[in-house]
Write an enzyme that holds these catalytic residues in place. Structure first.
Site, PDB file in Angstrom:
ATOM      1  N   MET A 108       0.751  -1.256   0.119  1.00 30.21           N
ATOM      2  CA  MET A 108      -0.132   0.197  -0.014  1.00 30.21           C
ATOM      3  C   MET A 108       1.176   1.328  -0.122  1.00 30.21           C
ATOM      4  O   MET A 108       2.245   1.000   0.960  1.00 30.21           O
ATOM      5  CB  MET A 108      -1.288   0.243   1.085  1.00 30.21           C
ATOM      6  CG  MET A 108      -1.663   1.452   1.033  1.00 30.21           C
ATOM      7  SD  MET A 108      -3.311   1.104   2.417  1.00 30.21           S
ATOM      8  CE  MET A 108      -4.274   0.243   2.176  1.00 30.21           C
ATOM      9  N   GLY A 118      -7.665  10.728   3.490  1.00 30.59           N
ATOM     10  CA  GLY A 118      -8.431   9.839   2.917  1.00 30.59           C
ATOM     11  C   GLY A 118      -8.005   8.656   2.044  1.00 30.59           C
ATOM     12  O   GLY A 118      -8.924   8.121   2.368  1.00 30.59           O
ATOM     13  N   ILE A 119      -7.308   8.934   0.742  1.00 36.49           N
ATOM     14  CA  ILE A 119      -7.691   8.473   0.481  1.00 36.49           C
ATOM     15  C   ILE A 119      -7.190   6.754   0.657  1.00 36.49           C
ATOM     16  O   ILE A 119      -7.285   5.753   0.662  1.00 36.49           O
ATOM     17  CB  ILE A 119      -6.388   8.776  -0.918  1.00 36.49           C
ATOM     18  CG1 ILE A 119      -7.190  10.043  -1.905  1.00 36.49           C
ATOM     19  CG2 ILE A 119      -6.540   7.362  -2.143  1.00 36.49           C
ATOM     20  CD1 ILE A 119      -6.214   9.864  -2.127  1.00 36.49           C
ATOM     21  N   GLY A 120      -5.947   6.920   1.730  1.00 37.60           N
ATOM     22  CA  GLY A 120      -5.493   5.094   2.180  1.00 37.60           C
ATOM     23  C   GLY A 120      -6.438   4.474   2.521  1.00 37.60           C
ATOM     24  O   GLY A 120      -6.423   3.480   2.733  1.00 37.60           O
ATOM     25  N   TRP A 121      -7.016   5.696   3.323  1.00 35.84           N
ATOM     26  CA  TRP A 121      -8.037   4.920   4.026  1.00 35.84           C
ATOM     27  C   TRP A 121      -9.146   3.887   3.239  1.00 35.84           C
ATOM     28  O   TRP A 121      -9.602   2.798   3.622  1.00 35.84           O
ATOM     29  CB  TRP A 121      -9.262   6.043   5.508  1.00 35.84           C
ATOM     30  CG  TRP A 121     -10.169   5.258   6.290  1.00 35.84           C
ATOM     31  CD1 TRP A 121     -11.284   5.304   5.857  1.00 35.84           C
ATOM     32  CD2 TRP A 121     -10.615   4.751   7.003  1.00 35.84           C
ATOM     33  NE1 TRP A 121     -12.394   4.551   6.538  1.00 35.84           N
ATOM     34  CE2 TRP A 121     -11.202   4.437   7.305  1.00 35.84           C
ATOM     35  CE3 TRP A 121      -8.676   4.236   8.182  1.00 35.84           C
ATOM     36  CZ2 TRP A 121     -11.823   3.253   8.625  1.00 35.84           C
ATOM     37  CZ3 TRP A 121      -9.446   3.475   8.982  1.00 35.84           C
ATOM     38  CH2 TRP A 121     -10.592   2.996   9.118  1.00 35.84           C
ATOM     39  N   ASP A 148       6.612   3.883  10.627  1.00 38.84           N
ATOM     40  CA  ASP A 148       5.337   4.404  10.391  1.00 38.84           C
ATOM     41  C   ASP A 148       3.882   4.982  10.849  1.00 38.84           C
ATOM     42  O   ASP A 148       3.460   3.937  10.331  1.00 38.84           O
ATOM     43  CB  ASP A 148       4.772   3.702   8.841  1.00 38.84           C
ATOM     44  CG  ASP A 148       6.033   3.096   7.360  1.00 38.84           C
ATOM     45  OD1 ASP A 148       6.594   4.484   7.511  1.00 38.84           O
ATOM     46  OD2 ASP A 148       5.945   2.981   6.619  1.00 38.84           O
ATOM     47  N   ALA A 150       1.685   6.859  11.054  1.00 39.09           N
ATOM     48  CA  ALA A 150       0.134   7.711   9.995  1.00 39.09           C
ATOM     49  C   ALA A 150      -0.020   5.975   9.718  1.00 39.09           C
ATOM     50  O   ALA A 150      -1.722   5.866   9.966  1.00 39.09           O
ATOM     51  CB  ALA A 150       0.494   8.523   8.832  1.00 39.09           C
ATOM     52  N   TYR A 155      -4.606   1.887  10.263  1.00 42.05           N
ATOM     53  CA  TYR A 155      -4.386   0.313  11.070  1.00 42.05           C
ATOM     54  C   TYR A 155      -5.388  -0.395  12.047  1.00 42.05           C
ATOM     55  O   TYR A 155      -6.558  -1.291  12.560  1.00 42.05           O
ATOM     56  CB  TYR A 155      -3.579  -0.735  10.540  1.00 42.05           C
ATOM     57  CG  TYR A 155      -2.291  -0.572   8.858  1.00 42.05           C
ATOM     58  CD1 TYR A 155      -3.412  -0.570   7.601  1.00 42.05           C
ATOM     59  CD2 TYR A 155      -1.387  -0.430   9.014  1.00 42.05           C
ATOM     60  CE1 TYR A 155      -2.587  -0.347   6.908  1.00 42.05           C
ATOM     61  CE2 TYR A 155      -0.563  -0.166   7.816  1.00 42.05           C
ATOM     62  CZ  TYR A 155      -1.356  -0.057   6.631  1.00 42.05           C
ATOM     63  OH  TYR A 155      -1.136  -0.400   5.432  1.00 42.05           O
TER      64      TYR A 155
END
Length: 205
Positions: A108, A118-121, A148, A150, A155
């Protein structure tokens, strides 16, 4: 996408920026090989779209890829790889090694200029929804580098728990230490129930 992954891999292995182009070639070959394993593994890609506004100068300084003559642009924002079973497992998975028969989320990567939007979420949520439809296993695994903060918080917010962690010996292999994390998914009776993976309040990173 290969360039985005190569930059991330170079960072994880303490490699200088000059190695990114070399890694880019290796990543392209890796992606071609993974395509042959469909549908046991898939790669999700997300794009960021924005329209020009009055403050376009400030926006374009942060998004260098944007071309001034376009009224609407789409930028590659991030990617994630989802493995559904042991047939889609990579030959040499990272340590600590996840169970081969369980779904696994990996690689990811978010474009640096587009992080904290919020794109990763939403990529993570889409991965879990896809796993719920493609796998009978209710346990999903992923790795997170210890540095990491953030992603780790994201997660944890998505209810992933630490299962194992790398020993300090991995530093001798020029790798970052990692957590192996796991989440137990609910048993779904229909696709709409996948929305219950994360509450509405959790959609705000």
């Amino acid at each position: 996408m290969a360039w985005l992954l190569a930059k991330s891999f170079a960072e994880s292995m303490f490699l200088p920026s000059g190695y990114v182009s070399v890694l880019g070639c290796l990543v392209k070959q890796y992606l071609f090989e993974r395509m042959e394993l469909l549908p046991n593994t898939v790669t999700l890609i997300t794009f960021y779209r924005r329209r020009k506004e009055k403050d376009k100068e400030e926006e374009e300084q942060r998004l260098e890829e944007v071309e001034e003559e376009e009224d609407e642009v789409e930028l590659l924002a991030g990617t994630v790889e989802v493995c559904f079973n042991k047939k889609g497992v990579v030959a040499s998975p990272p340590t600590p090694t996840p169970p081969k028969n369980s779904p696994y989320i990996s690689n990811m990567v978010m474009k640096k200029l587009l992080r904290r939007r919020g794109i990763g979420w939403h990529l993570l949520k889409a991965s879990m929804e896809l796993i719920s439809q493609m796998s009978s296993s209710r346990e999903v695994y992923l790795h997170c580098r210890m540095i990491d903060t953030a992603p780790f918080n994201m997660y944890k917010k998505a209810r992933y728990d630490i299962v194992k962690m790398d020993t300090i010996l991995v530093l001798l292999l020029l790798q970052r230490r990692k957590h192996l994390m796991c989440k137990k998914l609910p048993v779904l009776t229909n696709f709409s129930e996948s929305d219950t993976f994360c509450s509405q309040e959790e959609l705000t990173p």
